[in-house]
Design a protein around this motif. Sequence first.
Motif, PDB file in Angstrom:
ATOM      1  N   MET A 534       0.841  -1.193   0.000  1.00 35.00           N
ATOM      2  CA  MET A 534       0.000   0.000   0.000  1.00 35.00           C
ATOM      3  C   MET A 534       0.880   1.248   0.000  1.00 35.00           C
ATOM      4  O   MET A 534       1.916   1.304   0.670  1.00 35.00           O
ATOM      5  N   THR A 535       0.454   2.258  -0.749  1.00 28.93           N
ATOM      6  CA  THR A 535       1.289   3.452  -0.918  1.00 28.93           C
ATOM      7  C   THR A 535       1.582   4.141   0.412  1.00 28.93           C
ATOM      8  O   THR A 535       2.710   4.585   0.654  1.00 28.93           O
ATOM      9  N   ALA A 536       0.587   4.230   1.277  1.00 21.58           N
ATOM     10  CA  ALA A 536       0.799   4.888   2.565  1.00 21.58           C
ATOM     11  C   ALA A 536       1.816   4.135   3.414  1.00 21.58           C
ATOM     12  O   ALA A 536       2.668   4.745   4.076  1.00 21.58           O
ATOM     13  N   MET A 537       1.741   2.811   3.390  1.00 25.15           N
ATOM     14  CA  MET A 537       2.669   2.000   4.181  1.00 25.15           C
ATOM     15  C   MET A 537       4.092   2.112   3.635  1.00 25.15           C
ATOM     16  O   MET A 537       5.061   2.185   4.392  1.00 25.15           O
ATOM     17  N   LYS A 538       4.218   2.125   2.317  1.00 25.09           N
ATOM     18  CA  LYS A 538       5.541   2.243   1.704  1.00 25.09           C
ATOM     19  C   LYS A 538       6.222   3.556   2.087  1.00 25.09           C
ATOM     20  O   LYS A 538       7.450   3.617   2.204  1.00 25.09           O
ATOM     21  N   ARG A 539       5.420   4.597   2.268  1.00 27.98           N
ATOM     22  CA  ARG A 539       5.986   5.915   2.566  1.00 27.98           C
ATOM     23  C   ARG A 539       6.003   6.220   4.067  1.00 27.98           C
ATOM     24  O   ARG A 539       6.204   7.364   4.463  1.00 27.98           O
ATOM     25  N   GLY A 540       5.777   5.193   4.859  1.00 25.99           N
ATOM     26  CA  GLY A 540       5.895   5.360   6.297  1.00 25.99           C
ATOM     27  C   GLY A 540       4.717   6.026   6.972  1.00 25.99           C
ATOM     28  O   GLY A 540       4.809   6.415   8.143  1.00 25.99           O
ATOM     29  N   LEU A 541       3.589   6.159   6.269  1.00 29.57           N
ATOM     30  CA  LEU A 541       2.416   6.831   6.830  1.00 29.57           C
ATOM     31  C   LEU A 541       1.422   5.807   7.367  1.00 29.57           C
ATOM     32  O   LEU A 541       0.250   5.773   6.964  1.00 29.57           O
ATOM     33  N   VAL A 542       1.887   4.983   8.300  1.00 24.60           N
ATOM     34  CA  VAL A 542       1.012   3.982   8.911  1.00 24.60           C
ATOM     35  C   VAL A 542      -0.226   4.632   9.557  1.00 24.60           C
ATOM     36  O   VAL A 542      -1.335   4.108   9.435  1.00 24.60           O
ATOM     37  N   PRO A 543      -0.074   5.793  10.241  1.00 22.30           N
ATOM     38  CA  PRO A 543      -1.264   6.417  10.842  1.00 22.30           C
ATOM     39  C   PRO A 543      -2.351   6.749   9.829  1.00 22.30           C
ATOM     40  O   PRO A 543      -3.535   6.782  10.186  1.00 22.30           O
ATOM     41  N   LEU A 544      -1.974   6.983   8.579  1.00 18.95           N
ATOM     42  CA  LEU A 544      -2.966   7.299   7.561  1.00 18.95           C
ATOM     43  C   LEU A 544      -3.871   6.092   7.312  1.00 18.95           C
ATOM     44  O   LEU A 544      -5.101   6.224   7.220  1.00 18.95           O
ATOM     45  N   PHE A 545      -3.276   4.912   7.230  1.00 20.69           N
ATOM     46  CA  PHE A 545      -4.069   3.696   7.050  1.00 20.69           C
ATOM     47  C   PHE A 545      -4.918   3.408   8.288  1.00 20.69           C
ATOM     48  O   PHE A 545      -6.086   3.028   8.178  1.00 20.69           O
ATOM     49  N   LEU A 546      -4.351   3.597   9.470  1.00 22.64           N
ATOM     50  CA  LEU A 546      -5.117   3.390  10.707  1.00 22.64           C
ATOM     51  C   LEU A 546      -6.279   4.374  10.802  1.00 22.64           C
ATOM     52  O   LEU A 546      -7.369   4.030  11.267  1.00 22.64           O
ATOM     53  N   THR A 547      -6.058   5.595  10.347  1.00 17.83           N
ATOM     54  CA  THR A 547      -7.128   6.602  10.324  1.00 17.83           C
ATOM     55  C   THR A 547      -8.267   6.148   9.416  1.00 17.83           C
ATOM     56  O   THR A 547      -9.448   6.286   9.762  1.00 17.83           O
ATOM     57  N   ALA A 548      -7.913   5.612   8.252  1.00 19.99           N
ATOM     58  CA  ALA A 548      -8.933   5.124   7.317  1.00 19.99           C
ATOM     59  C   ALA A 548      -9.711   3.959   7.934  1.00 19.99           C
ATOM     60  O   ALA A 548     -10.942   3.882   7.794  1.00 19.99           O
ATOM     61  N   CYS A 549      -9.009   3.055   8.609  1.00 22.67           N
ATOM     62  CA  CYS A 549      -9.688   1.921   9.252  1.00 22.67           C
ATOM     63  C   CYS A 549     -10.686   2.412  10.294  1.00 22.67           C
ATOM     64  O   CYS A 549     -11.818   1.922  10.368  1.00 22.67           O
ATOM     65  N   ARG A 550     -10.290   3.359  11.116  1.00 21.56           N
ATOM     66  CA  ARG A 550     -11.201   3.875  12.147  1.00 21.56           C
ATOM     67  C   ARG A 550     -12.355   4.644  11.531  1.00 21.56           C
ATOM     68  O   ARG A 550     -13.514   4.485  11.930  1.00 21.56           O
ATOM     69  N   HIS A 551     -12.052   5.478  10.542  1.00 19.04           N
ATOM     70  CA  HIS A 551     -13.071   6.335   9.937  1.00 19.04           C
ATOM     71  C   HIS A 551     -14.155   5.518   9.244  1.00 19.04           C
ATOM     72  O   HIS A 551     -15.344   5.843   9.332  1.00 19.04           O
ATOM     73  N   TYR A 552     -13.738   4.452   8.556  1.00 20.24           N
ATOM     74  CA  TYR A 552     -14.679   3.648   7.774  1.00 20.24           C
ATOM     75  C   TYR A 552     -15.034   2.316   8.438  1.00 20.24           C
ATOM     76  O   TYR A 552     -15.677   1.472   7.804  1.00 20.24           O
ATOM     77  N   ARG A 553     -14.601   2.119   9.691  1.00 19.95           N
ATOM     78  CA  ARG A 553     -14.949   0.944  10.491  1.00 19.95           C
ATOM     79  C   ARG A 553     -14.470  -0.369   9.864  1.00 19.95           C
ATOM     80  O   ARG A 553     -15.228  -1.325   9.707  1.00 19.95           O
ATOM     81  N   LEU A 554     -13.199  -0.403   9.532  1.00 19.13           N
ATOM     82  CA  LEU A 554     -12.555  -1.631   9.073  1.00 19.13           C
ATOM     83  C   LEU A 554     -11.645  -2.151  10.182  1.00 19.13           C
ATOM     84  O   LEU A 554     -10.923  -1.368  10.811  1.00 19.13           O
ATOM     85  N   PRO A 555     -11.648  -3.463  10.450  1.00 20.76           N
ATOM     86  CA  PRO A 555     -10.793  -3.998  11.526  1.00 20.76           C
ATOM     87  C   PRO A 555      -9.315  -3.708  11.262  1.00 20.76           C
ATOM     88  O   PRO A 555      -8.857  -3.687  10.116  1.00 20.76           O
ATOM     89  N   ILE A 556      -8.569  -3.485  12.329  1.00 22.01           N
ATOM     90  CA  ILE A 556      -7.122  -3.309  12.201  1.00 22.01           C
ATOM     91  C   ILE A 556      -6.511  -4.685  11.913  1.00 22.01           C
ATOM     92  O   ILE A 556      -6.771  -5.651  12.639  1.00 22.01           O
ATOM     93  N   PRO A 557      -5.711  -4.831  10.863  1.00 17.92           N
ATOM     94  CA  PRO A 557      -5.148  -6.148  10.518  1.00 17.92           C
ATOM     95  C   PRO A 557      -4.104  -6.606  11.541  1.00 17.92           C
ATOM     96  O   PRO A 557      -3.397  -5.776  12.133  1.00 17.92           O
ATOM     97  N   PRO A 558      -3.987  -7.917  11.770  1.00 17.66           N
ATOM     98  CA  PRO A 558      -3.016  -8.449  12.745  1.00 17.66           C
ATOM     99  C   PRO A 558      -1.580  -8.031  12.467  1.00 17.66           C
ATOM    100  O   PRO A 558      -0.753  -8.020  13.379  1.00 17.66           O
ATOM    101  N   THR A 559      -1.271  -7.698  11.223  1.00 17.69           N
ATOM    102  CA  THR A 559       0.068  -7.213  10.887  1.00 17.69           C
ATOM    103  C   THR A 559       0.468  -6.065  11.781  1.00 17.69           C
ATOM    104  O   THR A 559       1.658  -5.887  12.097  1.00 17.69           O
ATOM    105  N   LEU A 560      -0.509  -5.272  12.218  1.00 17.15           N
ATOM    106  CA  LEU A 560      -0.232  -4.083  13.028  1.00 17.15           C
ATOM    107  C   LEU A 560      -0.566  -4.270  14.503  1.00 17.15           C
ATOM    108  O   LEU A 560      -0.373  -3.334  15.285  1.00 17.15           O
ATOM    109  N   TRP A 561      -1.089  -5.430  14.884  1.00 11.72           N
ATOM    110  CA  TRP A 561      -1.427  -5.576  16.301  1.00 11.72           C
ATOM    111  C   TRP A 561      -0.888  -6.824  16.991  1.00 11.72           C
ATOM    112  O   TRP A 561      -1.114  -7.001  18.191  1.00 11.72           O
TER     113      TRP A 561
END
Length: 577
Positions: A534-561
């Motif tokens: 994912m483009t955000a992950m490649k560029r070190g913007l992990v919080p951007l993906f986490l923000t999208a998960c929270r905003h749109y109610r998608l579970p956080i993947p085990p890769t990050l937890w």
Amino acid sequence: MKLILKEYLASLKERGDLDKVLLPNLLSAMGLQVLKTPMIGTRQDGVDISAVGQLPDDDQKYLYLLCVKAGDVGRNDWDAGPQSVRPELQEILDVYIGSKIAKEHQDLPIKICLCMGGELKETVEGNWAGFTQKNATSEVCFELWNGERLAGFMEKSLLARELLDETARRHFQKALAMVNEPEACYEYTRSFVAIVLPLQEEMKDKERLLRLRQAYIGLHVICAWAIEAKSLDVVYRISELGLLFCWDAMREQPVRTKPTKHQTALMSILDQYIRLYLMMSELYFEKVLYPHAETLHALTVSVKSREAVDANLAMFDLLGRAATRAIWTDLFGKALSEANPEFAHSLNEQTKMMLDMLVALLNNNPTLESPIKDDHMIEAALVMYLAQQTSSVRRFMPWFHAMAENTSFALLTNASYPTCFRDYNDLLAHPASSEQEYRDEACVGSVLYPYLFVWLQYGAEQDLIEKFSSRLSQKIPDCTHQAWFPDEETDQKVWRGDTYHGICVTDLSPASGHAEIADSLNLAIKECGAIFEMTAMKRGLVPLFLTACRHYRLPIPPTLWMPPQSHSDVAPVEPNS
């Protein structure tokens, strides 16, 4: 539209709003090249912004030197001190023009513009006229850019009918009209941003920049009106929404060692969207969280509802928002430690304060120990991700253990146990029956229980782990315990709220035991590697993906937890640590 823009301009503060947010974007959209923007701690010599170019009404190319003031300019603003209008204009003539203009621009005629969000009051019109007549020459002239004129520039260059779809203008105006109705304002804002930033992969560079600026100014206007109406929930949600749409519009741009002029402009715009989110979220927390987090039950009872489910939903929403912001400040505090140590220190202090606020929030609002929705796993995972990043896991383990105990015990007593229902009426009625058939429907699948079970292995007593597992086996034996991973389509869909993508990994029942679940998750993490592409992950913007998960109610993947292999940071401590 012009009246709306005039009122917005009049409400802007000079530092950070008018001179750093609006005017640079507006000048760029008007075709000027911005040379200088305000910097804190450096001498300005009267010039807040400088730009070069030719406006449609100009007969030739000019060097524009802008002196920016907030609101109206009256007698007290004209000549009452070194930061007043007259001394700054004089400093431009005496210092800036003589020593600060670059060699390539020294032959250009100069326009000194007094910019203000409001109006030049009648009491100083004579002073302005006298000063400009006395100091105007064949090479230097003066112009007054008041709120009326700036609103005209905005209407022509950013929001003109030929530049902005009529439907977008209509949604923009409706969003402004509905700032007191958070849900309606959010939906109209989302429609506005979706039209301004459409799904167009082949968009030309110039059009992309224009549209990003249009969306940003539109969001800033709506935020300003919402702040005026004290509708801070809207302010938070739409600033977060804008950040996600901004990234979607620019994520496909390639990364180069030496970025092009266009890429530099895109990064500057992304920085503005991030700053807007950080500023608006801070306003929200200053009003909602900081004054009340340390008072027992204060935030829970502030939810104006008789229904316990409303308080539960509101508290978990607040918890997720606070954790997300702290994840952002933690990232930038670490990333900027060498480039900007002073700013990095400020961000690190904000992260520490938010960690304290989160602990206080959890200690003083017991409803957070009993999630009503299964997708409250998202908030739990955000808090624990932050805890891992800041080496403070032990501070949150007592809350985590309480959640495991309460959610499993609620199944035994047929109380408000976590359900996968999302409809509000279903949540109000839950649990509607004590029958097994109803329980099987309410807990047909779960991402929360396997998450809790995996983390219980780190710091929890064996008795609690066994009770948790046996209760689940007894009461919801047919529940599909699962985890979610992004797939190859996620990067194209997640930023705009499309949730039909990703990979579901099942067979994670606590009855299988920790070793089997850990093996399944580690294998899935290895096999489901799309998250790393994912483009955000490649560029070190992990919080951007986490923000999208929270905003749109998608579970956080085990890769990050997934918890650390070492138990050193997760030993149990007292709740009030």
